[in-house]
Design a protein around this motif. Structure first.
Motif, PDB file in Angstrom:
ATOM      1  N   ALA A 170      58.117  43.263  17.285  1.00  0.00           N
ATOM      2  CA  ALA A 170      59.405  42.562  16.205  1.00  0.00           C
ATOM      3  C   ALA A 170      58.749  41.200  16.217  1.00  0.00           C
ATOM      4  O   ALA A 170      59.460  40.088  15.400  1.00  0.00           O
ATOM      5  N   GLY A 171      58.526  40.566  17.565  1.00  0.00           N
ATOM      6  CA  GLY A 171      58.085  39.197  17.294  1.00  0.00           C
ATOM      7  C   GLY A 171      58.979  38.281  17.863  1.00  0.00           C
ATOM      8  O   GLY A 171      59.155  36.788  17.682  1.00  0.00           O
ATOM      9  N   ARG A 172      60.024  38.673  18.985  1.00  0.00           N
ATOM     10  CA  ARG A 172      60.840  37.650  19.847  1.00  0.00           C
ATOM     11  C   ARG A 172      60.051  36.882  20.199  1.00  0.00           C
ATOM     12  O   ARG A 172      60.634  35.908  20.188  1.00  0.00           O
ATOM     13  N   SER A 173      59.402  37.412  21.079  1.00  0.00           N
ATOM     14  CA  SER A 173      58.336  35.723  22.200  1.00  0.00           C
ATOM     15  C   SER A 173      57.747  34.805  21.401  1.00  0.00           C
ATOM     16  O   SER A 173      57.834  33.976  22.238  1.00  0.00           O
ATOM     17  N   ASP A 174      57.232  35.506  19.890  1.00  0.00           N
ATOM     18  CA  ASP A 174      56.408  34.494  19.642  1.00  0.00           C
ATOM     19  C   ASP A 174      57.453  33.549  19.130  1.00  0.00           C
ATOM     20  O   ASP A 174      56.833  32.317  19.156  1.00  0.00           O
ATOM     21  N   VAL A 175      58.558  33.496  18.288  1.00  0.00           N
ATOM     22  CA  VAL A 175      59.631  32.520  18.129  1.00  0.00           C
ATOM     23  C   VAL A 175      60.021  31.969  18.933  1.00  0.00           C
ATOM     24  O   VAL A 175      60.192  31.000  19.348  1.00  0.00           O
ATOM     25  N   MET A 176      59.912  32.541  20.602  1.00  0.00           N
ATOM     26  CA  MET A 176      60.517  32.225  21.823  1.00  0.00           C
ATOM     27  C   MET A 176      59.380  30.888  22.298  1.00  0.00           C
ATOM     28  O   MET A 176      59.527  29.240  22.050  1.00  0.00           O
ATOM     29  N   ASN A 177      57.899  31.461  21.963  1.00  0.00           N
ATOM     30  CA  ASN A 177      56.555  30.552  21.998  1.00  0.00           C
ATOM     31  C   ASN A 177      57.269  29.284  21.442  1.00  0.00           C
ATOM     32  O   ASN A 177      56.613  27.866  21.796  1.00  0.00           O
ATOM     33  N   ALA A 178      57.226  29.539  19.910  1.00  0.00           N
ATOM     34  CA  ALA A 178      57.248  28.392  18.795  1.00  0.00           C
ATOM     35  C   ALA A 178      58.297  27.151  19.633  1.00  0.00           C
ATOM     36  O   ALA A 178      58.110  26.055  19.316  1.00  0.00           O
TER      37      ALA A 178
END
Length: 528
Positions: free
Chosen positions: A321-329
Protein backbone atom coordinates in the motif's frame (compact mmCIF):
# COMPACT_ATOMS: atom_id res chain seq x y z
CA UNK A 1 9.74 -35.56 2.76
CA UNK A 2 9.32 -32.64 0.37
CA UNK A 3 10.75 -33.90 -2.89
CA UNK A 4 11.20 -32.13 -6.20
CA UNK A 5 9.24 -30.91 -8.05
CA UNK A 6 8.26 -29.79 -4.55
CA UNK A 7 4.68 -31.02 -4.51
CA UNK A 8 2.94 -30.60 -1.16
CA UNK A 9 0.16 -33.08 -1.93
CA UNK A 10 -0.84 -35.36 0.94
CA UNK A 11 1.24 -38.48 1.51
CA UNK A 12 -0.22 -41.95 1.89
CA UNK A 13 -0.56 -42.91 5.54
CA UNK A 14 -0.44 -46.08 7.61
CA UNK A 15 3.04 -47.29 6.71
CA UNK A 16 5.83 -48.08 9.16
CA UNK A 17 8.20 -46.32 9.38
CA UNK A 18 5.91 -43.30 9.06
CA UNK A 19 6.35 -41.11 5.96
CA UNK A 20 7.37 -38.21 8.17
CA UNK A 21 10.26 -40.07 9.72
CA UNK A 22 8.73 -41.43 12.94
CA UNK A 23 9.28 -45.10 13.81
CA UNK A 24 7.10 -47.42 15.82
CA UNK A 25 8.63 -49.52 18.60
CA UNK A 26 7.86 -53.17 19.18
CA UNK A 27 5.37 -52.18 21.86
CA UNK A 28 3.46 -49.98 19.43
CA UNK A 29 4.44 -46.61 20.91
CA UNK A 30 5.75 -44.12 18.40
CA UNK A 31 9.33 -42.93 18.85
CA UNK A 32 9.56 -39.13 18.38
CA UNK A 33 11.28 -38.01 15.19
CA UNK A 34 13.51 -35.84 17.39
CA UNK A 35 13.97 -35.97 21.15
CA UNK A 36 16.01 -33.45 23.13
CA UNK A 37 17.31 -34.62 26.51
CA UNK A 38 18.65 -32.17 29.10
CA UNK A 39 20.07 -29.81 26.48
CA UNK A 40 22.16 -26.86 27.71
CA UNK A 41 24.15 -24.23 25.83
CA UNK A 42 26.54 -21.63 27.22
CA UNK A 43 28.25 -18.72 25.51
CA UNK A 44 31.17 -17.93 27.76
CA UNK A 45 29.73 -17.18 31.20
CA UNK A 46 26.19 -16.76 29.83
CA UNK A 47 24.01 -19.89 29.97
CA UNK A 48 21.46 -19.35 27.18
CA UNK A 49 19.53 -22.58 27.78
CA UNK A 50 19.72 -25.14 30.56
CA UNK A 51 18.35 -28.67 30.89
CA UNK A 52 15.68 -28.46 28.17
CA UNK A 53 13.93 -31.70 27.19
CA UNK A 54 11.39 -31.94 24.34
CA UNK A 55 9.82 -34.55 22.08
CA UNK A 56 8.99 -33.53 18.50
CA UNK A 57 6.61 -35.93 16.76
CA UNK A 58 5.90 -36.49 13.10
CA UNK A 59 2.65 -35.09 11.73
CA UNK A 60 2.22 -32.59 14.58
CA UNK A 61 2.76 -28.83 14.90
CA UNK A 62 4.76 -28.17 18.06
CA UNK A 63 4.89 -24.51 19.10
CA UNK A 64 7.74 -23.22 21.28
CA UNK A 65 6.52 -20.21 23.22
CA UNK A 66 8.55 -17.78 25.31
CA UNK A 67 9.70 -14.21 25.68
CA UNK A 68 12.58 -12.90 23.61
CA UNK A 69 15.72 -14.18 25.27
CA UNK A 70 14.00 -17.31 26.61
CA UNK A 71 16.31 -19.50 24.52
CA UNK A 72 13.94 -20.62 21.74
CA UNK A 73 16.14 -19.62 18.82
CA UNK A 74 19.29 -21.01 20.48
CA UNK A 75 17.53 -24.35 20.93
CA UNK A 76 16.47 -24.41 17.30
CA UNK A 77 19.99 -23.52 16.14
CA UNK A 78 21.24 -26.61 17.95
CA UNK A 79 18.83 -28.70 15.88
CA UNK A 80 19.94 -26.81 12.76
CA UNK A 81 23.62 -27.55 13.37
CA UNK A 82 24.55 -23.92 13.99
CA UNK A 83 25.43 -24.57 17.64
CA UNK A 84 26.68 -27.71 19.37
CA UNK A 85 25.14 -28.16 22.83
CA UNK A 86 27.37 -27.69 25.85
CA UNK A 87 25.75 -30.76 27.36
CA UNK A 88 22.75 -32.97 26.75
CA UNK A 89 21.72 -35.32 23.98
CA UNK A 90 19.82 -35.12 20.67
CA UNK A 91 18.09 -38.29 19.44
CA UNK A 92 16.99 -38.67 15.82
CA UNK A 93 14.50 -41.52 15.29
CA UNK A 94 15.66 -42.85 18.65
CA UNK A 95 19.38 -42.78 17.84
CA UNK A 96 21.87 -40.27 19.37
CA UNK A 97 23.23 -37.73 16.86
CA UNK A 98 25.45 -34.66 16.87
CA UNK A 99 25.12 -32.00 14.18
CA UNK A 100 28.47 -30.22 13.85
CA UNK A 101 27.39 -28.17 10.82
CA UNK A 102 24.12 -26.99 9.19
CA UNK A 103 24.80 -29.32 6.23
CA UNK A 104 24.78 -32.34 8.58
CA UNK A 105 21.41 -31.23 9.98
CA UNK A 106 20.02 -30.73 6.48
CA UNK A 107 21.25 -34.17 5.41
CA UNK A 108 19.33 -35.64 8.36
CA UNK A 109 16.08 -34.10 7.08
CA UNK A 110 15.88 -30.91 9.16
CA UNK A 111 15.11 -27.55 7.56
CA UNK A 112 14.89 -24.19 9.35
CA UNK A 113 13.26 -20.94 8.29
CA UNK A 114 14.88 -18.15 10.28
CA UNK A 115 13.19 -15.03 11.63
CA UNK A 116 16.16 -12.91 10.55
CA UNK A 117 16.35 -13.06 6.77
CA UNK A 118 19.41 -14.67 5.22
CA UNK A 119 18.92 -13.55 1.64
CA UNK A 120 21.49 -12.08 -0.75
CA UNK A 121 19.84 -8.93 -2.07
CA UNK A 122 22.02 -8.80 -5.18
CA UNK A 123 20.78 -12.22 -6.38
CA UNK A 124 17.46 -13.25 -7.88
CA UNK A 125 14.62 -14.93 -6.01
CA UNK A 126 15.44 -18.28 -7.65
CA UNK A 127 19.16 -18.04 -6.84
CA UNK A 128 18.33 -17.34 -3.19
CA UNK A 129 15.83 -20.19 -2.91
CA UNK A 130 18.30 -22.82 -4.15
CA UNK A 131 21.50 -21.26 -2.80
CA UNK A 132 23.93 -24.06 -1.96
CA UNK A 133 21.97 -26.78 -3.78
CA UNK A 134 21.45 -25.38 -7.27
CA UNK A 135 20.62 -27.81 -10.08
CA UNK A 136 23.78 -28.41 -12.09
CA UNK A 137 24.70 -29.78 -15.46
CA UNK A 138 28.27 -30.85 -16.17
CA UNK A 139 29.28 -29.15 -12.91
CA UNK A 140 27.79 -25.79 -13.95
CA UNK A 141 24.62 -24.24 -12.55
CA UNK A 142 21.72 -25.00 -14.89
CA UNK A 143 19.91 -21.64 -14.78
CA UNK A 144 17.03 -22.86 -16.93
CA UNK A 145 16.34 -25.71 -14.49
CA UNK A 146 16.91 -23.33 -11.57
CA UNK A 147 14.22 -20.93 -12.76
CA UNK A 148 11.81 -23.76 -13.60
CA UNK A 149 12.18 -25.38 -10.17
CA UNK A 150 11.80 -22.03 -8.42
CA UNK A 151 8.66 -21.24 -10.42
CA UNK A 152 7.19 -24.68 -9.64
CA UNK A 153 7.92 -24.28 -5.93
CA UNK A 154 6.53 -20.74 -5.72
CA UNK A 155 3.38 -21.80 -7.58
CA UNK A 156 2.96 -24.83 -5.33
CA UNK A 157 3.29 -22.64 -2.23
CA UNK A 158 0.90 -20.02 -3.60
CA UNK A 159 3.56 -17.27 -3.59
CA UNK A 160 3.05 -14.74 -6.38
CA UNK A 161 6.65 -13.60 -6.96
CA UNK A 162 8.61 -14.00 -10.21
CA UNK A 163 11.77 -16.10 -9.78
CA UNK A 164 13.86 -13.70 -11.92
CA UNK A 165 13.15 -10.73 -9.62
CA UNK A 166 16.19 -9.39 -7.71
CA UNK A 167 15.58 -9.68 -3.97
CA UNK A 168 16.67 -6.03 -3.57
CA UNK A 169 13.42 -4.98 -5.27
CA UNK A 170 11.17 -6.92 -2.89
CA UNK A 171 9.34 -5.60 0.15
CA UNK A 172 10.09 -7.04 3.58
CA UNK A 173 6.95 -9.18 3.38
CA UNK A 174 7.92 -10.57 -0.02
CA UNK A 175 11.42 -11.34 1.27
CA UNK A 176 9.87 -13.25 4.16
CA UNK A 177 7.91 -15.36 1.67
CA UNK A 178 11.10 -16.05 -0.29
CA UNK A 179 12.79 -17.10 2.97
CA UNK A 180 9.93 -19.55 3.56
CA UNK A 181 10.28 -20.95 0.04
CA UNK A 182 14.04 -21.29 0.59
CA UNK A 183 13.47 -23.31 3.75
CA UNK A 184 11.03 -25.61 1.96
CA UNK A 185 13.24 -26.15 -1.11
CA UNK A 186 15.10 -29.03 0.55
CA UNK A 187 13.77 -32.46 1.44
CA UNK A 188 12.73 -32.27 5.10
CA UNK A 189 11.12 -34.46 7.74
CA UNK A 190 11.28 -31.66 10.33
CA UNK A 191 10.59 -28.05 9.37
CA UNK A 192 11.38 -25.33 11.93
CA UNK A 193 9.65 -21.98 11.43
CA UNK A 194 10.97 -19.09 13.54
CA UNK A 195 8.49 -16.18 13.49
CA UNK A 196 7.45 -16.89 9.87
CA UNK A 197 4.48 -14.47 9.87
CA UNK A 198 6.29 -11.53 11.49
CA UNK A 199 6.33 -9.54 8.22
CA UNK A 200 3.28 -11.06 6.54
CA UNK A 201 -0.15 -9.60 5.91
CA UNK A 202 -3.20 -11.58 7.00
CA UNK A 203 -3.64 -12.73 3.41
CA UNK A 204 -0.06 -14.02 3.11
CA UNK A 205 -0.28 -15.59 6.57
CA UNK A 206 -3.22 -17.66 5.30
CA UNK A 207 -0.95 -19.01 2.55
CA UNK A 208 1.57 -20.03 5.21
CA UNK A 209 -1.07 -21.69 7.41
CA UNK A 210 -2.20 -23.75 4.40
CA UNK A 211 1.41 -24.85 3.83
CA UNK A 212 1.74 -25.85 7.50
CA UNK A 213 -1.42 -27.95 7.33
CA UNK A 214 -0.19 -29.73 4.18
CA UNK A 215 3.15 -30.48 5.82
CA UNK A 216 1.35 -31.86 8.85
CA UNK A 217 -0.93 -34.02 6.69
CA UNK A 218 2.15 -35.49 4.99
CA UNK A 219 3.55 -36.58 8.34
CA UNK A 220 6.19 -33.86 8.56
CA UNK A 221 7.06 -32.64 12.05
CA UNK A 222 6.72 -28.84 12.31
CA UNK A 223 8.23 -26.69 15.03
CA UNK A 224 6.58 -23.28 15.09
CA UNK A 225 7.82 -20.21 16.97
CA UNK A 226 5.55 -17.19 17.14
CA UNK A 227 4.40 -14.45 19.51
CA UNK A 228 1.00 -14.11 17.84
CA UNK A 229 -1.22 -15.93 20.27
CA UNK A 230 -4.27 -16.26 18.01
CA UNK A 231 -2.32 -18.07 15.28
CA UNK A 232 -0.63 -20.30 17.87
CA UNK A 233 -4.01 -21.47 19.16
CA UNK A 234 -5.18 -21.97 15.60
CA UNK A 235 -2.45 -24.21 14.15
CA UNK A 236 -0.69 -25.87 17.11
CA UNK A 237 -1.09 -29.40 18.39
CA UNK A 238 1.44 -29.17 21.23
CA UNK A 239 2.64 -25.96 22.95
CA UNK A 240 5.82 -25.88 25.04
CA UNK A 241 6.70 -22.88 27.18
CA UNK A 242 10.25 -21.69 27.89
CA UNK A 243 11.29 -18.97 30.33
CA UNK A 244 14.76 -17.64 31.10
CA UNK A 245 16.43 -20.46 29.17
CA UNK A 246 14.52 -23.21 30.95
CA UNK A 247 11.76 -25.59 29.92
CA UNK A 248 8.56 -24.88 31.87
CA UNK A 249 5.88 -27.25 30.54
CA UNK A 250 4.08 -28.67 27.48
CA UNK A 251 0.32 -28.49 26.93
CA UNK A 252 -2.01 -29.90 24.34
CA UNK A 253 -3.53 -26.89 22.57
CA UNK A 254 -7.04 -27.89 23.63
CA UNK A 255 -6.00 -28.10 27.27
CA UNK A 256 -4.91 -24.50 27.80
CA UNK A 257 -5.83 -20.86 27.16
CA UNK A 258 -4.06 -17.77 25.86
CA UNK A 259 -4.12 -16.14 29.31
CA UNK A 260 -2.64 -19.20 30.98
CA UNK A 261 0.14 -19.44 28.38
CA UNK A 262 1.05 -15.76 28.72
CA UNK A 263 1.31 -16.08 32.50
CA UNK A 264 3.52 -19.15 32.14
CA UNK A 265 5.69 -17.41 29.57
CA UNK A 266 6.33 -14.15 31.42
CA UNK A 267 6.13 -15.53 34.97
CA UNK A 268 3.85 -12.69 36.04
CA UNK A 269 0.31 -11.45 35.57
CA UNK A 270 -0.28 -9.20 32.56
CA UNK A 271 -3.00 -6.61 33.14
CA UNK A 272 -3.90 -6.33 29.46
CA UNK A 273 -2.50 -6.71 25.97
CA UNK A 274 -2.41 -2.95 25.32
CA UNK A 275 -1.89 0.07 27.54
CA UNK A 276 -4.74 2.60 27.40
CA UNK A 277 -4.17 6.35 27.27
CA UNK A 278 -4.14 7.77 30.80
CA UNK A 279 -4.20 11.47 29.93
CA UNK A 280 -6.65 13.24 27.65
CA UNK A 281 -5.35 14.45 24.29
CA UNK A 282 -5.73 18.21 23.87
CA UNK A 283 -7.47 18.48 20.48
CA UNK A 284 -7.10 22.29 20.58
CA UNK A 285 -3.33 22.19 20.17
CA UNK A 286 -1.94 23.04 16.76
CA UNK A 287 -0.33 20.21 14.77
CA UNK A 288 3.35 19.61 15.43
CA UNK A 289 3.82 17.75 12.14
CA UNK A 290 1.88 18.39 8.93
CA UNK A 291 2.23 16.53 5.65
CA UNK A 292 0.71 18.19 2.60
CA UNK A 293 0.19 16.47 -0.76
CA UNK A 294 3.32 14.35 -0.44
CA UNK A 295 4.08 12.36 -3.60
CA UNK A 296 6.86 10.20 -5.01
CA UNK A 297 5.82 8.92 -8.42
CA UNK A 298 5.31 5.14 -8.35
CA UNK A 299 5.58 4.89 -4.55
CA UNK A 300 2.75 6.98 -3.08
CA UNK A 301 0.46 9.80 -4.18
CA UNK A 302 -1.06 12.88 -2.56
CA UNK A 303 -0.56 11.96 1.12
CA UNK A 304 -1.83 14.58 3.60
CA UNK A 305 -2.22 14.29 7.37
CA UNK A 306 -1.25 16.03 10.61
CA UNK A 307 -0.14 14.92 14.08
CA UNK A 308 -0.51 16.95 17.29
CA UNK A 309 1.94 16.91 20.20
CA UNK A 310 1.21 13.87 22.37
CA UNK A 311 -0.86 12.15 19.68
CA UNK A 312 -0.32 8.65 18.29
CA UNK A 313 -1.32 8.68 14.63
CA UNK A 314 -1.63 5.20 13.12
CA UNK A 315 -1.16 3.93 9.58
CA UNK A 316 -2.70 0.70 8.31
CA UNK A 317 -2.76 -0.91 4.88
CA UNK A 318 -2.13 -4.17 3.11
CA UNK A 319 1.34 -5.07 1.86
CA UNK A 320 2.28 -2.84 -1.06
CA UNK A 321 0.00 0.00 0.00
CA UNK A 322 3.01 2.32 0.35
CA UNK A 323 3.13 2.94 4.11
CA UNK A 324 6.86 2.34 4.58
CA UNK A 325 7.71 4.51 1.57
CA UNK A 326 5.83 7.40 3.19
CA UNK A 327 7.74 6.89 6.44
CA UNK A 328 11.05 6.87 4.56
CA UNK A 329 10.16 10.20 2.93
CA UNK A 330 9.38 11.71 6.35
CA UNK A 331 12.90 10.74 7.38
CA UNK A 332 14.60 12.34 4.40
CA UNK A 333 14.90 9.21 2.24
CA UNK A 334 13.74 10.06 -1.29
CA UNK A 335 12.82 13.36 -2.89
CA UNK A 336 9.04 13.79 -2.64
CA UNK A 337 6.90 16.55 -4.08
CA UNK A 338 4.67 18.33 -1.57
CA UNK A 339 5.45 19.74 1.86
CA UNK A 340 6.52 18.47 5.28
CA UNK A 341 5.85 21.13 7.92
CA UNK A 342 6.90 21.27 11.59
CA UNK A 343 5.70 24.00 13.95
CA UNK A 344 4.16 25.72 10.94
CA UNK A 345 7.48 25.97 9.08
CA UNK A 346 8.31 23.92 5.95
CA UNK A 347 11.17 21.45 6.34
CA UNK A 348 13.74 20.71 3.65
CA UNK A 349 14.49 17.04 4.26
CA UNK A 350 17.16 15.93 1.82
CA UNK A 351 18.72 13.30 4.08
CA UNK A 352 18.16 11.48 7.38
CA UNK A 353 20.63 13.92 8.93
CA UNK A 354 18.25 16.77 8.09
CA UNK A 355 15.38 14.88 9.71
CA UNK A 356 17.37 14.11 12.86
CA UNK A 357 18.39 17.77 13.14
CA UNK A 358 14.70 18.70 12.93
CA UNK A 359 13.87 16.38 15.84
CA UNK A 360 12.54 13.40 13.86
CA UNK A 361 13.52 9.83 14.81
CA UNK A 362 12.74 6.64 12.89
CA UNK A 363 12.51 3.05 14.16
CA UNK A 364 12.65 1.21 10.83
CA UNK A 365 10.93 -2.00 9.85
CA UNK A 366 14.23 -3.82 9.25
CA UNK A 367 16.22 -3.55 12.49
CA UNK A 368 18.92 -5.97 11.36
CA UNK A 369 20.05 -4.08 8.25
CA UNK A 370 18.84 -0.52 8.88
CA UNK A 371 18.54 -0.06 12.63
CA UNK A 372 21.65 -1.62 14.17
CA UNK A 373 25.31 -2.46 13.69
CA UNK A 374 25.17 -6.04 14.91
CA UNK A 375 28.90 -6.48 15.51
CA UNK A 376 29.02 -3.38 17.72
CA UNK A 377 28.16 -3.30 21.41
CA UNK A 378 24.91 -2.21 23.01
CA UNK A 379 26.67 0.95 24.22
CA UNK A 380 27.90 1.84 20.73
CA UNK A 381 24.45 1.29 19.22
CA UNK A 382 22.55 3.18 21.92
CA UNK A 383 24.71 6.29 21.50
CA UNK A 384 25.18 6.00 17.73
CA UNK A 385 22.67 8.70 16.80
CA UNK A 386 23.26 11.05 19.75
CA UNK A 387 26.93 11.15 20.66
CA UNK A 388 27.89 13.86 18.14
CA UNK A 389 25.17 16.16 19.46
CA UNK A 390 25.31 15.29 23.14
CA UNK A 391 28.22 13.06 23.97
CA UNK A 392 31.26 14.29 22.09
CA UNK A 393 33.79 16.98 22.73
CA UNK A 394 36.15 18.00 19.93
CA UNK A 395 34.98 14.89 18.05
CA UNK A 396 35.92 12.51 20.90
CA UNK A 397 33.25 10.38 22.56
CA UNK A 398 32.57 11.16 26.21
CA UNK A 399 32.73 7.71 27.83
CA UNK A 400 30.77 8.91 30.85
CA UNK A 401 27.95 9.96 28.53
CA UNK A 402 28.06 6.57 26.80
CA UNK A 403 27.97 4.70 30.11
CA UNK A 404 25.15 6.84 31.53
CA UNK A 405 22.97 6.60 28.41
CA UNK A 406 23.51 2.85 28.06
CA UNK A 407 22.70 2.01 31.67
CA UNK A 408 19.61 4.25 31.49
CA UNK A 409 18.52 2.43 28.32
CA UNK A 410 19.04 -1.03 29.81
CA UNK A 411 17.01 -0.07 32.89
CA UNK A 412 14.29 1.82 31.02
CA UNK A 413 13.69 -0.80 28.30
CA UNK A 414 14.51 -3.81 30.51
CA UNK A 415 17.08 -5.10 28.01
CA UNK A 416 18.24 -8.61 28.88
CA UNK A 417 22.00 -8.56 28.47
CA UNK A 418 25.24 -9.73 30.02
CA UNK A 419 26.36 -6.09 30.08
CA UNK A 420 26.58 -2.84 28.06
CA UNK A 421 29.52 -4.11 25.99
CA UNK A 422 27.80 -7.25 24.73
CA UNK A 423 27.52 -7.34 20.92
CA UNK A 424 23.99 -6.53 19.76
CA UNK A 425 24.13 -9.45 17.33
CA UNK A 426 24.23 -11.81 20.33
CA UNK A 427 20.92 -10.51 21.69
CA UNK A 428 17.50 -11.95 20.95
CA UNK A 429 15.33 -10.18 18.37
CA UNK A 430 13.15 -8.49 20.98
CA UNK A 431 16.13 -7.15 22.90
CA UNK A 432 17.66 -5.90 19.66
CA UNK A 433 14.44 -3.98 19.04
CA UNK A 434 14.70 -2.42 22.49
CA UNK A 435 18.23 -1.24 21.60
CA UNK A 436 16.86 0.39 18.42
CA UNK A 437 14.29 2.24 20.51
CA UNK A 438 16.95 3.31 22.98
CA UNK A 439 19.16 4.69 20.21
CA UNK A 440 16.47 7.18 19.24
CA UNK A 441 15.18 7.89 22.73
CA UNK A 442 18.63 9.20 23.66
CA UNK A 443 17.95 12.06 21.21
CA UNK A 444 14.67 13.01 22.94
CA UNK A 445 12.87 13.32 19.57
CA UNK A 446 9.87 15.58 19.01
CA UNK A 447 8.47 13.28 16.31
CA UNK A 448 8.95 9.49 16.51
CA UNK A 449 8.15 7.33 13.48
CA UNK A 450 7.60 3.65 14.32
CA UNK A 451 7.43 1.22 11.39
CA UNK A 452 6.32 -2.22 12.65
CA UNK A 453 7.91 -1.62 16.09
CA UNK A 454 6.73 -4.93 17.60
CA UNK A 455 7.48 -7.23 14.66
CA UNK A 456 8.91 -10.49 16.03
CA UNK A 457 8.63 -9.27 19.62
CA UNK A 458 7.07 -11.27 22.46
CA UNK A 459 4.18 -10.06 24.60
CA UNK A 460 6.43 -9.03 27.48
CA UNK A 461 8.66 -6.90 25.23
CA UNK A 462 5.60 -5.47 23.49
CA UNK A 463 4.29 -4.35 26.86
CA UNK A 464 7.54 -2.45 27.49
CA UNK A 465 7.40 -0.83 24.05
CA UNK A 466 3.77 0.21 24.58
CA UNK A 467 4.68 1.65 27.98
CA UNK A 468 7.45 3.78 26.48
CA UNK A 469 5.13 4.93 23.68
CA UNK A 470 2.59 6.12 26.25
CA UNK A 471 5.30 7.86 28.29
CA UNK A 472 6.58 9.69 25.22
CA UNK A 473 3.07 10.71 24.14
CA UNK A 474 2.28 11.97 27.64
CA UNK A 475 5.47 14.07 27.45
CA UNK A 476 4.34 15.65 24.16
CA UNK A 477 6.11 13.57 21.52
CA UNK A 478 4.13 13.18 18.29
CA UNK A 479 4.18 9.50 17.25
CA UNK A 480 3.45 8.04 13.81
CA UNK A 481 2.78 4.30 14.14
CA UNK A 482 2.78 1.84 11.23
CA UNK A 483 1.58 -1.66 12.09
CA UNK A 484 0.25 -4.68 10.21
CA UNK A 485 -1.37 -5.91 13.43
CA UNK A 486 -4.79 -4.32 13.23
CA UNK A 487 -5.72 -4.85 16.92
CA UNK A 488 -2.44 -3.15 17.90
CA UNK A 489 -2.79 -0.09 15.69
CA UNK A 490 -6.44 0.35 16.70
CA UNK A 491 -5.70 0.06 20.42
CA UNK A 492 -2.64 2.31 20.47
CA UNK A 493 -3.65 5.05 18.00
CA UNK A 494 -5.78 8.13 18.59
CA UNK A 495 -6.46 8.53 14.87
CA UNK A 496 -5.87 6.10 12.03
CA UNK A 497 -5.08 6.56 8.34
CA UNK A 498 -5.85 3.71 5.92
CA UNK A 499 -3.77 3.38 2.75
CA UNK A 500 -4.67 1.43 -0.35
CA UNK A 501 -2.83 1.28 -3.68
CA UNK A 502 -0.31 4.00 -2.72
CA UNK A 503 -2.97 6.49 -1.55
CA UNK A 504 -4.45 7.53 1.78
CA UNK A 505 -8.09 6.60 1.31
CA UNK A 506 -9.62 7.25 4.73
CA UNK A 507 -8.82 8.79 8.11
CA UNK A 508 -10.63 7.75 11.29
CA UNK A 509 -10.93 8.65 14.92
CA UNK A 510 -10.29 5.27 16.55
CA UNK A 511 -12.98 5.63 19.25
CA UNK A 512 -15.48 2.87 18.52
CA UNK A 513 -13.73 1.96 15.26
CA UNK A 514 -13.97 -1.73 14.29
CA UNK A 515 -11.50 -3.97 12.49
CA UNK A 516 -14.15 -4.78 9.90
CA UNK A 517 -14.55 -1.11 8.96
CA UNK A 518 -10.81 -0.61 8.60
CA UNK A 519 -10.39 -3.74 6.48
CA UNK A 520 -13.23 -2.73 4.20
CA UNK A 521 -11.30 0.40 3.23
CA UNK A 522 -7.91 -1.33 3.12
CA UNK A 523 -9.22 -3.94 0.67
CA UNK A 524 -11.40 -1.61 -1.40
CA UNK A 525 -14.69 -3.16 -0.30
CA UNK A 526 -15.74 0.34 0.82
CA UNK A 527 -14.84 3.32 -1.30
CA UNK A 528 -13.49 6.50 0.29
Amino acid sequence: MISHPNSLSTRPSGAMPRPGGGVVSAGGAETPFVELRSIAKSFGPVEAIKDVSLKLRSGRVHTILGENGAGKSTLMKILAGVHVPTRGEVLLRGEPVTFATPSESQAAGISIIYQELSLATNLSVAENIFAGHEPRRFGIVDFKALMRRARDLLDDLGIDIHPHTPVARLSMAQRQLVEIAKGLSRDADLVIMDEPTSSLSDRDAEVLFDIVMKLKARGTAVVYISHRMDEIMRISDDISVMRDGQYICTHDKNGTTIGALINLMVGREMSGAYLPRTTALDARRSPLLEVRNLTIEGKFHDISFSVRPGEIFGFFGLIGAGRSDVMNALFGIGRPDGQIVMDGKPLRLRSPENAISAGIAFVTEDRKHEGLVLMHSIAQNVTMASFERKGARFGILDRRFEERETHDAIDRMKIRTAGPHQAVGDLSGGNQQKVVFSKWLSLRPRVLILDEPTRGVDVGAKFEIYRVMRELADAGTAIVLVSSELPEVLAMSDRLAVMREKRLVKEFDTTGLTQETVMSYATGASQA
